[in-house]
Enzyme design. Structure first.
Site, PDB file in Angstrom:
ATOM      1  N   GLU A 154     -20.431   2.592   4.141  1.00  0.00           N
ATOM      2  CA  GLU A 154     -19.724   3.613   4.438  1.00  0.00           C
ATOM      3  C   GLU A 154     -19.130   3.327   5.884  1.00  0.00           C
ATOM      4  O   GLU A 154     -17.657   3.511   6.070  1.00  0.00           O
ATOM      5  CB  GLU A 154     -20.427   4.760   4.791  1.00  0.00           C
ATOM      6  CG  GLU A 154     -19.477   6.270   4.743  1.00  0.00           C
ATOM      7  CD  GLU A 154     -20.428   7.365   4.893  1.00  0.00           C
ATOM      8  OE1 GLU A 154     -20.789   7.887   3.765  1.00  0.00           O
ATOM      9  OE2 GLU A 154     -20.714   8.029   5.746  1.00  0.00           O
ATOM     10  N   GLU A 196     -16.252   1.141   4.773  1.00  0.00           N
ATOM     11  CA  GLU A 196     -15.244   1.762   4.158  1.00  0.00           C
ATOM     12  C   GLU A 196     -14.306   2.461   5.224  1.00  0.00           C
ATOM     13  O   GLU A 196     -13.145   2.535   5.039  1.00  0.00           O
ATOM     14  CB  GLU A 196     -15.957   2.954   3.468  1.00  0.00           C
ATOM     15  CG  GLU A 196     -14.749   3.785   2.300  1.00  0.00           C
ATOM     16  CD  GLU A 196     -15.762   4.791   1.528  1.00  0.00           C
ATOM     17  OE1 GLU A 196     -16.977   4.996   1.907  1.00  0.00           O
ATOM     18  OE2 GLU A 196     -15.074   5.115   0.530  1.00  0.00           O
ATOM     19  N   CYS A 235     -23.320  12.014   1.669  1.00  0.00           N
ATOM     20  CA  CYS A 235     -24.670  11.994   1.521  1.00  0.00           C
ATOM     21  C   CYS A 235     -25.035  13.426   0.986  1.00  0.00           C
ATOM     22  O   CYS A 235     -26.556  13.145   0.573  1.00  0.00           O
ATOM     23  CB  CYS A 235     -25.449  11.798   2.900  1.00  0.00           C
ATOM     24  SG  CYS A 235     -24.642  10.554   3.711  1.00  0.00           S
ATOM     25  N   SER A 253     -16.124   9.896   1.220  1.00  0.00           N
ATOM     26  CA  SER A 253     -16.643   8.498   1.001  1.00  0.00           C
ATOM     27  C   SER A 253     -17.066   8.363  -0.558  1.00  0.00           C
ATOM     28  O   SER A 253     -17.635   9.030  -1.215  1.00  0.00           O
ATOM     29  CB  SER A 253     -17.662   8.274   1.661  1.00  0.00           C
ATOM     30  OG  SER A 253     -18.521   7.222   1.424  1.00  0.00           O
ATOM     31  N   LYS A 255     -30.394  17.796  -4.461  1.00  0.00           N
ATOM     32  CA  LYS A 255     -30.725  16.413  -5.060  1.00  0.00           C
ATOM     33  C   LYS A 255     -31.102  16.314  -6.357  1.00  0.00           C
ATOM     34  O   LYS A 255     -31.111  15.183  -7.173  1.00  0.00           O
ATOM     35  CB  LYS A 255     -31.759  15.717  -4.134  1.00  0.00           C
ATOM     36  CG  LYS A 255     -31.168  15.496  -2.711  1.00  0.00           C
ATOM     37  CD  LYS A 255     -30.424  14.236  -2.569  1.00  0.00           C
ATOM     38  CE  LYS A 255     -29.865  14.043  -0.917  1.00  0.00           C
ATOM     39  NZ  LYS A 255     -28.886  13.300  -1.004  1.00  0.00           N
ATOM     40  N   GLU A 257     -27.942  16.373  -8.276  1.00  0.00           N
ATOM     41  CA  GLU A 257     -27.322  14.950  -8.266  1.00  0.00           C
ATOM     42  C   GLU A 257     -28.128  13.971  -8.934  1.00  0.00           C
ATOM     43  O   GLU A 257     -27.215  13.159  -9.469  1.00  0.00           O
ATOM     44  CB  GLU A 257     -27.529  14.915  -6.701  1.00  0.00           C
ATOM     45  CG  GLU A 257     -26.791  13.553  -6.218  1.00  0.00           C
ATOM     46  CD  GLU A 257     -26.925  13.045  -4.701  1.00  0.00           C
ATOM     47  OE1 GLU A 257     -25.881  12.578  -4.161  1.00  0.00           O
ATOM     48  OE2 GLU A 257     -28.146  12.962  -4.408  1.00  0.00           O
ATOM     49  N   GLU A 287     -22.434  10.385 -13.207  1.00  0.00           N
ATOM     50  CA  GLU A 287     -21.732   9.188 -12.467  1.00  0.00           C
ATOM     51  C   GLU A 287     -22.625   8.620 -11.664  1.00  0.00           C
ATOM     52  O   GLU A 287     -22.506   7.299 -11.438  1.00  0.00           O
ATOM     53  CB  GLU A 287     -20.858   9.999 -11.412  1.00  0.00           C
ATOM     54  CG  GLU A 287     -19.754  10.708 -11.947  1.00  0.00           C
ATOM     55  CD  GLU A 287     -20.272  12.258 -11.909  1.00  0.00           C
ATOM     56  OE1 GLU A 287     -19.853  13.083 -13.259  1.00  0.00           O
ATOM     57  OE2 GLU A 287     -21.052  12.783 -11.343  1.00  0.00           O
ATOM     58  N   CYS A 322     -30.519  17.998   6.924  1.00  0.00           N
ATOM     59  CA  CYS A 322     -31.620  18.167   5.942  1.00  0.00           C
ATOM     60  C   CYS A 322     -32.966  18.549   6.121  1.00  0.00           C
ATOM     61  O   CYS A 322     -33.560  18.963   5.421  1.00  0.00           O
ATOM     62  CB  CYS A 322     -31.942  16.522   5.372  1.00  0.00           C
ATOM     63  SG  CYS A 322     -30.280  15.690   4.936  1.00  0.00           S
TER      64      CYS A 322
END
Ligand code: FES
Length: 578
Positions: free
Chosen positions: A278, A281, A298, A318, A357, A360, A365, A503
């Site tokens: 990142e 990036e 994230c 990102s 999560k 996710e 993907e 988190c």
């Protein structure tokens, strides 16, 4: 400060003007039970458990603003009878299979019933019935346990501005529902789990995957790898009676080995990897001026929030996968090759502070060659449940270290767990890459702290200025995104975490009841533990992690290489916002 005088249970007291009677009483050490009240989130006065006598009237104290000269009785027969009747009515329409309820022992309705000495259910009659909603991979809704307090609605609407659930229908038929009564999976829910944290009973829980993990651990043909997120180690101890903010990293690793995992990795390794990818990036977007601000990716709650609400800005996110997904991808490629294991036989389990999560982990993907990067996600609570089920004496375990070669992280990886952590970790690396030399600065305190939106202008060693925003809580994120849409704000870099505090207060963390959360600043205590864990590390910058260096040398080439893009980056999906 303007003050007034009131009398509570015959004792005159001076309090700040604007204080509620409930707060005033609790400040005096007087216990008034409450259920629907959740400070700053739900003030609906719907349960009537907190009633007090003021003159001839019974009034809910949680929303009653004290007035000069007010005389309040908190413990008369009339008050106790009214409270008991309200709880008995709630119990009459509540699934009372308490022994098998995941909230047993931590249920606020159970506590209030015990405190009011309710020993039988007086009212028996019709019960409302609704199917459990298992549609979401993250959250399960069980209306038979719902007491309609509205705390989940407040968390989803007032706090997060997601508004996926709300009250529907009237009277006895009242329910908490998604729009048009759809399943949760079909709604705009972002899976953050803040509704679970707000729920006083067992009506909202994570979608458990404990039995799936036990099954894989028992299968001799499977090589089961586990990884743990930074925020888990500063909260897991609470499930075993340790004080809030106790670091239990070594005990957690030892417990995971005892559970039978073949390798115990630290997701901080992949947090370091995220910073490499990142950070690179960011440097390239700053050079090209395209897709700025770079927004962190994230947090899966934030990503889905963007997909529903600001699909026009998906190019700003990102392209980096979140750290545990990167770790999973490396386990099934680099690690599998190094160890000579068929990746099809590897199972990756992530222990996360987060319910989003789970969603996710199941995203199409986030897979490669037909394999999901991560197979199962367990919350901190589920890990605690497994440790208890296995009979492990967690508190007395001796600390152990993580496995390698892709299992050790730097201090920069640890601070991902608190709001501002990703930004600070990125700055530690971006500053050194752009200056071309080792810098003494480790702590970028401007991005720390619990202010909802923190804005800074950071000047890089090459003179380039980065306008940075660090945001936590989706309510704050929405405010900022709307200001950007109106052209009132612009930045080069934004870190966003869906949950207030980051988190550390994710929807998969130990649940803290409403009263305790009034007394202890949970997020501050856990954040303190996160920063002390960082200070205890000998390596505190992601690019100095020797295992990260080896990974690039032996496998990935360089950050943002073709292979890195194939394995570590992803894309996003536009979703409906109703
Ligand atoms: Fe005050 Fe519910 S009405 S806590």
């Amino acid at each position: 400060m303007d003050t007034i005088k009131i009398t509570i249970d015959g004792i005159e007291t001076e309090i700040a003007k604007g204080t509620t009677v409930l707060e005033a009483a609790r400040d005096q050490g007087i216990h008034i039970p409450s259920l629907c009240y959740l400070k700053g989130i739900n003030h609906s006065s719907s349960c009537r458990i907190c009633v007090v006598e003021v003159g001839p009237r019974l009034i809910a104290s949680c929303t009653l603003i004290a007035e000069e000269g007010m005389k309040i009785q908190t413990n008369t027969k009339k008050v106790r009878d009214a409270r008991r009747t309200s709880v008995e009515l709630l119990l009459s329409d509540h699934d009372r299979e308490c022994l098998s309820c995941s909230r047993s022992g931590g249920c606020e309705l159970q506590t209030v019933s015990n405190d009011l000495n309710i020993r039988k259910v007086t009212y028996v009659g019709e019960k409302s019935s609704q199917e459990k909603d298992y549609s979401s991979p993250s959250i399960v809704r069980d209306a038979s346990k719902c007491i309609l307090c509205g705390r989940c609605v407040g968390a989803c609407g007032t706090l997060q501005t997601v508004n996926a659930i709300s009250f529907a229908k009237r009277g006895f038929d009242t329910v908490i529902s998604t729009a048009f009564g759809r399943s949760l999976a079909e709604s705009t829910c972002v899976n953050c789990g803040q509704c679970i944290m707000a729920c006083p009973v067992g009506a909202l829980t994570e979608h458990e995957n404990i039995s799936d993990v036990w099954k894989d651990l028992a299968d001799a043909s499977k090589y089961v790898v586990v990884q743990t997120a930074p925020a888990v180690r500063v909260a897991l101890g609470e499930e075993f009676g340790l004080p809030v903010g106790t670091r239990v990293t070594g005990k957690m690793v030892a417990a995971l080995r005892k559970l039978g995992f073949d390798k115990v990795f630290d997701a901080n390794f992949a947090a370091d990897l995220t910073i490499m990818e990142e950070g690179t990036e960011l440097i390239s977007r700053l050079a090209s001026g395209e897709n700025l601000p770079l927004m962190t990716s994230c947090c899966p709650g934030w990503v889905k929030f963007m997909e529903h609400n600001f699909p026009n800005r998906l190019d700003n996110l990102s392209t980096c996968k979140s750290p545990h997904e990167m770790e999973g991808a490396m386990v099934k490629s680099f690690f599998a090759k190094k160890m000579g294991i068929d990746p099809l036989n590897i199972v990756v389990v992530s222990i996360m502070p987060c319910t989003a999560k789970k969603f996710e982990g199941a995203r199409d993907e986030l897979s490669h060659e037909g394999m999901q990067d991560v197979d199962w996600v367990l919350t901190t609570r589920e890990l605690a449940a497994m440790i208890k089920e296995a009979g492990i004496d967690f508190v007395n375990l001796k600390g152990e270290a993580f496995d390698n070669p892709i299992g050790s992280g730097s201090g920069a990886g640890v601070i991902f767990g608190a709001t501002g952590g990703v930004a600070e970790a990125a700055l530690r690396t971006v500053f050194e890459i752009t200056s071309g030399k080792e810098l003494d600065t480790i702590e970028y305190t401007a991005v720390r702290g619990m202010e909802g939106i923190k804005e800074n202008i950071i000047e890089l060693p090459n003179g380039q200025k980065i306008r940075t925003a660090v945001v936590h809580g989706l309510g704050n994120a929405r405010k900022l995104m709307e200001a950007m849409e109106r052209g009132e704000k612009s930045y080069e870099f934004m870190e966003v975490m869906a949950c207030v505090g980051g988190c550390i207060t994710g929807g998969g963390q130990p649940i803290v009841d409403a009263r305790t959360s009034e007394r202890i600043d949970i997020k501050a205590e856990r954040a303190k533990a996160i920063y002390s864990e960082d200070e205890a590390q000998s390596i505190r910058k992601s690019h100095n992690n020797p295992y990260i260096k080896a990974l690039y040398e032996e496998f990935l080439g360089e950050p943002n290489s073709h292979l890195a893009h194939e394995l570590l980056h992803t894309r996003y999906v536009k979703r409906s916002n109703y």
